[in-house]
Design a protein around this motif. Structure first.
Motif, PDB file in Angstrom:
ATOM      1  N   THR A   4       1.986  11.559  -7.874  1.00 26.33           N
ATOM      2  CA  THR A   4       2.300  10.523  -6.974  1.00 26.33           C
ATOM      3  C   THR A   4       1.026   9.782  -6.675  1.00 26.33           C
ATOM      4  O   THR A   4       1.050   8.533  -6.553  1.00 26.33           O
ATOM      5  N   TYR A   5      -0.089  10.386  -6.208  1.00 26.86           N
ATOM      6  CA  TYR A   5      -1.275   9.953  -5.796  1.00 26.86           C
ATOM      7  C   TYR A   5      -1.697   8.968  -6.882  1.00 26.86           C
ATOM      8  O   TYR A   5      -2.429   8.014  -6.697  1.00 26.86           O
ATOM      9  N   ALA A   6      -1.818   9.651  -8.181  1.00 27.88           N
ATOM     10  CA  ALA A   6      -2.139   8.841  -9.304  1.00 27.88           C
ATOM     11  C   ALA A   6      -1.362   7.473  -9.478  1.00 27.88           C
ATOM     12  O   ALA A   6      -2.365   6.589  -9.613  1.00 27.88           O
ATOM     13  N   VAL A   7      -0.154   7.438  -9.349  1.00 31.96           N
ATOM     14  CA  VAL A   7       0.610   6.430  -9.423  1.00 31.96           C
ATOM     15  C   VAL A   7       0.351   5.271  -8.252  1.00 31.96           C
ATOM     16  O   VAL A   7       0.201   4.173  -8.430  1.00 31.96           O
ATOM     17  N   ARG A   8       0.331   5.840  -6.909  1.00 37.96           N
ATOM     18  CA  ARG A   8       0.650   5.051  -6.000  1.00 37.96           C
ATOM     19  C   ARG A   8      -0.777   4.723  -4.916  1.00 37.96           C
ATOM     20  O   ARG A   8      -0.766   3.811  -4.565  1.00 37.96           O
ATOM     21  N   CYS A   9      -1.665   5.636  -5.159  1.00 39.81           N
ATOM     22  CA  CYS A   9      -2.785   5.635  -4.065  1.00 39.81           C
ATOM     23  C   CYS A   9      -4.260   5.565  -4.828  1.00 39.81           C
ATOM     24  O   CYS A   9      -4.925   5.071  -4.356  1.00 39.81           O
ATOM     25  N   SER A  10      -4.283   5.984  -5.859  1.00 37.30           N
ATOM     26  CA  SER A  10      -5.486   5.884  -6.765  1.00 37.30           C
ATOM     27  C   SER A  10      -6.241   4.540  -6.860  1.00 37.30           C
ATOM     28  O   SER A  10      -7.600   4.340  -7.100  1.00 37.30           O
ATOM     29  N   SER A  11      -5.519   3.437  -7.070  1.00 30.24           N
ATOM     30  CA  SER A  11      -5.965   2.030  -7.063  1.00 30.24           C
ATOM     31  C   SER A  11      -6.795   1.617  -5.966  1.00 30.24           C
ATOM     32  O   SER A  11      -7.488   0.825  -6.605  1.00 30.24           O
ATOM     33  N   CYS A  12      -6.580   2.036  -4.870  1.00 29.96           N
ATOM     34  CA  CYS A  12      -7.324   1.865  -3.840  1.00 29.96           C
ATOM     35  C   CYS A  12      -8.147   2.686  -3.208  1.00 29.96           C
ATOM     36  O   CYS A  12      -9.452   2.503  -2.795  1.00 29.96           O
ATOM     37  N   HIS A  13      -7.523   4.067  -3.491  1.00 27.56           N
ATOM     38  CA  HIS A  13      -8.498   5.108  -2.675  1.00 27.56           C
ATOM     39  C   HIS A  13      -9.545   5.749  -3.760  1.00 27.56           C
ATOM     40  O   HIS A  13     -10.207   6.683  -3.423  1.00 27.56           O
ATOM     41  N   GLY A  14      -9.195   5.347  -5.227  1.00 29.89           N
ATOM     42  CA  GLY A  14      -9.896   6.115  -6.014  1.00 29.89           C
ATOM     43  C   GLY A  14      -9.307   7.577  -6.583  1.00 29.89           C
ATOM     44  O   GLY A  14      -8.573   8.114  -5.579  1.00 29.89           O
ATOM     45  N   GLY A  15      -9.395   7.896  -7.795  1.00 38.33           N
ATOM     46  CA  GLY A  15      -8.950   9.203  -8.034  1.00 38.33           C
ATOM     47  C   GLY A  15      -9.540  10.374  -7.278  1.00 38.33           C
ATOM     48  O   GLY A  15      -9.013  11.488  -7.205  1.00 38.33           O
ATOM     49  N   ASP A  16     -10.846  10.369  -6.930  1.00 40.59           N
ATOM     50  CA  ASP A  16     -11.455  11.431  -6.216  1.00 40.59           C
ATOM     51  C   ASP A  16     -11.306  11.035  -4.888  1.00 40.59           C
ATOM     52  O   ASP A  16     -11.677  12.038  -3.989  1.00 40.59           O
TER      53      ASP A  16
END
Length: 259
Positions: free
Chosen positions: A123-135
């Motif tokens: 879920t994080y990779a799809v919804r969140c990583s674009s703004c917060h980054g994968g790390d």
């Protein structure tokens, strides 16, 4: 009356004997003539022999004897003498692909069980990583979301409670622009919704994520990205809560958004 000469009568008799009209009674003529005449008549009556007739027919028709055909090549002989494929082989060949499919399915390792953490990671990779980054570096890494790594998210939300789940669900607009979210006594100052401090507004995900997905992504952000250390008992309690919310089946969501 004129008499017929004796030699003419003898000649006529011999002719009739030769033609088979009259049998030779041994009378007339000298011995040699009488013995030779019947033999000549028999030979004439018997006619030519079979060998003479065949030779004469071949000579008359000018028959040519055809040469014998050359022997077949070895590969032709091998093809003519090889063993045929048994009929029972056909269904075996037909079933081979099905057998291979079943064999692969039975021998491949079972899929890894779905847990709250790997569901949250997806879920994080799809919804969140674009703004917060994968790390989870966020604005520290040149992105628009607030940093979550190095314990930053734990300073804003000290515990995994309803306030953190609500923040992910409703976002800045749902909470109200200009409102404090998380711990108001946060070290370094409270965070304000609405994009202050060069951070973008938090979008709402309650309409695209269900309850167990909201819970699992909150756990992933805290435990993996934020580095929260929890005991086995707390992890078991959180797993039970995730299952109570319906966790255990990976559900995908489309599109990416930051928070």
């Amino acid at each position: 009356m004129t008499e017929v000469p004796e030699y003419l009568l003898e000649r006529s008799r011999q002719r009739r004997i030769a033609l088979g009209v009259l049998e030779d009674d041994g009378s007339g003529g000298d011995g040699d003539t009488g013995a030779a005449a019947p033999a000549a008549g028999a030979a004439a009556a018997a006619g030519p022999t079979q060998a003479e007739m065949i030779a004469a027919a071949r000579e008359a028709a000018q028959l040519e004897v055809e040469p014998e055909a050359p022997p077949d090549p070895s590969w032709v002989i091998a093809a003519q003498t090889r063993h045929r494929i048994p009929i029972w082989v056909l269904p075996v060949l037909f079933c081979l692909p099905l057998w291979a499919f079943v064999y692969v399915k039975l021998t491949e390792p079972p899929p890894e069980p779905i847990t709250a953490i790997n569901e949250g990671a997806t879920t994080y990779a799809v919804r969140c990583s674009s703004c917060h980054g994968g790390d989870g570096s966020g604005s520290d890494g040149g992105l628009v979301g607030r940093p979550l790594w190095n314990g930053e998210v734990l300073l804003t939300f000290p515990s995994l409670d309803d306030s953190f789940i609500e923040w992910i669900s409703v976002g800045s607009e749902g909470l109200g622009l200009g409102q404090v979210y998380g711990d108001p006594n946060r070290p370094g100052g409270a965070h304000i919704s609405g994009g202050s401090d060069n951070a973008a507004a938090m979008p709402a995900f309650g309409d695209v994520l269900n309850e167990h997905q909201l819970y699992s992504v909150a756990r992933y952000v805290r435990e993996v990205i934020g580095g929260e250390a929890i005991s086995d008992e707390v992890a078991a309690e959180r797993d039970a809560e995730w299952e109570h919310l319906g966790g255990g089946a990976l559900t995908g969501g489309g599109g990416g958004g930051g928070h």
